[in-house]
Scaffold this motif. Structure first.
Motif, mmCIF file in Angstrom:
data_model
loop_
_atom_site.group_PDB
_atom_site.id
_atom_site.type_symbol
_atom_site.label_atom_id
_atom_site.label_comp_id
_atom_site.label_asym_id
_atom_site.label_seq_id
_atom_site.Cartn_x
_atom_site.Cartn_y
_atom_site.Cartn_z
ATOM 1 N N ILE A 167 -0.273 5.641 6.605
ATOM 2 C CA ILE A 167 -0.931 4.348 6.401
ATOM 3 C C ILE A 167 -0.601 3.412 7.559
ATOM 4 N N ALA A 200 0.850 -1.198 0.000
ATOM 5 C CA ALA A 200 0.000 0.000 0.000
ATOM 6 C C ALA A 200 0.878 1.237 0.000
ATOM 7 N N ARG A 201 0.581 2.170 -0.900
ATOM 8 C CA ARG A 201 1.315 3.435 -0.929
ATOM 9 C C ARG A 201 0.328 4.591 -0.985
ATOM 10 N N TYR A 202 0.775 5.722 -0.502
ATOM 11 C CA TYR A 202 -0.098 6.886 -0.405
ATOM 12 C C TYR A 202 -0.197 7.636 -1.723
ATOM 13 N N THR A 207 3.971 -1.011 3.733
ATOM 14 C CA THR A 207 3.895 0.374 3.292
ATOM 15 C C THR A 207 5.149 1.137 3.701
#
Length: 253
Positions: A55, A9-11, A50
């Motif tokens: 996150i 997951a990345r922002y 992440t």
């Protein structure tokens, strides 16, 4: 086979910045994905990977497992590989962080595909293509398989090409398949894959899985009746929220 699910997951998503932390439903988008993954029966561990502290803080807030990774990874696969180095499992399932409606049974199928074929280094899923528009859409990645369910090629082009007549999308077994971007890797191969340079086909099609086929490796493909609807845009997310609320109302009725 012991397996774990890792969710990169990345922002800074190019199409929807801050996507994992969208919370119109009362839960973060990444929380929906995590909870779905936790319903899978064959994986002993679910981890969100992440490089973003926002996150990580959100995941810790809802009680999820999170690992902070380096920030210089080129792809989600590289991020998953970093986490895999410290896991004592046989199989790593790579689940994208924008799949809040993934079927847990589909996640269970992935390690099974590797158990059935000891020559395959990876497994992935596909769903039958339903109509001509979907088949022609370059955003719909197609996969062509041999008769044993091994991937022959992945493409954004409409393949396999039918020279005479029109494709019959109702035929069974399905010959026109949409690839679903969820993978299982044998752990040792995943660590090797992260070190391989991109292949020429991968660069042309912008499809990372072609790196594996270009090296002569086997990818086992499981066909499922339907796939989850990923969230790429704000409209996708709004439609997911609507479906989620409708399901909640139906359960309460």
């Amino acid at each position: 086979m012991r397996s774990a699910i890792v969710i990169p997951a990345r922002y800074a998503s190019s199409r929807l910045r801050g996507k994992p932390l969208l919370r119109t439903t009362g839960k973060y988008l990444i929380q929906h994905v995590y909870e779905r993954a936790c319903q899978a029966r064959r994986s002993r561990l679910v981890i969100i990977a992440t490089d973003d502290p926002r996150i990580a803080c959100a995941v810790e807030g809802f009680g999820g497992n999170v690992v902070i990774t380096r920030g210089d990874h080129f792809s989600g696969t590289d991020r998953v590989a970093e986490v895999a180095r410290d896991l004592d499992v046989d199989v790593i399932v790579n689940l994208q962080g924008d799949e809040p409606e993934i079927d847990p049974a589909a996640l269970d199928l992935l390690p099974q595909l590797l158990e059935r074929d000891d020559q395959a280094v990876m497994a992935t899923l596909a769903v039958p293509i339903r109509d001509l528009e979907q088949w022609l859409d370059p955003n719909c990645v197609k996969v062509v398989c041999d008769d044993s369910g091994q991937a022959l090629y992945f493409s954004r082009a409409p393949v396999p090409y039918l020279r005479d007549g029109q494709p019959n999308f109702a035929s069974r077994p399905a010959r026109y398949l949409q690839h679903l971007g969820v993978y299982a890797y044998r752990r040792e191969f995943l660590l090797q894959m992260a070190e391989l340079p991109p292949s020429s086909l991968e660069k042309m099609e912008k499809l990372e899985q072609l790196r594996v086929l270009s090296q002569g490796h086997r990818i086992s493909v499981g066909v499922v009746p339907h796939g989850g609807i990923g969230v790429d845009t704000l409209q996708d997310y709004e439609e997911f929220v609507l479906r989620y609320r409708q399901r909640r109302l139906a359960l309460a009725a």
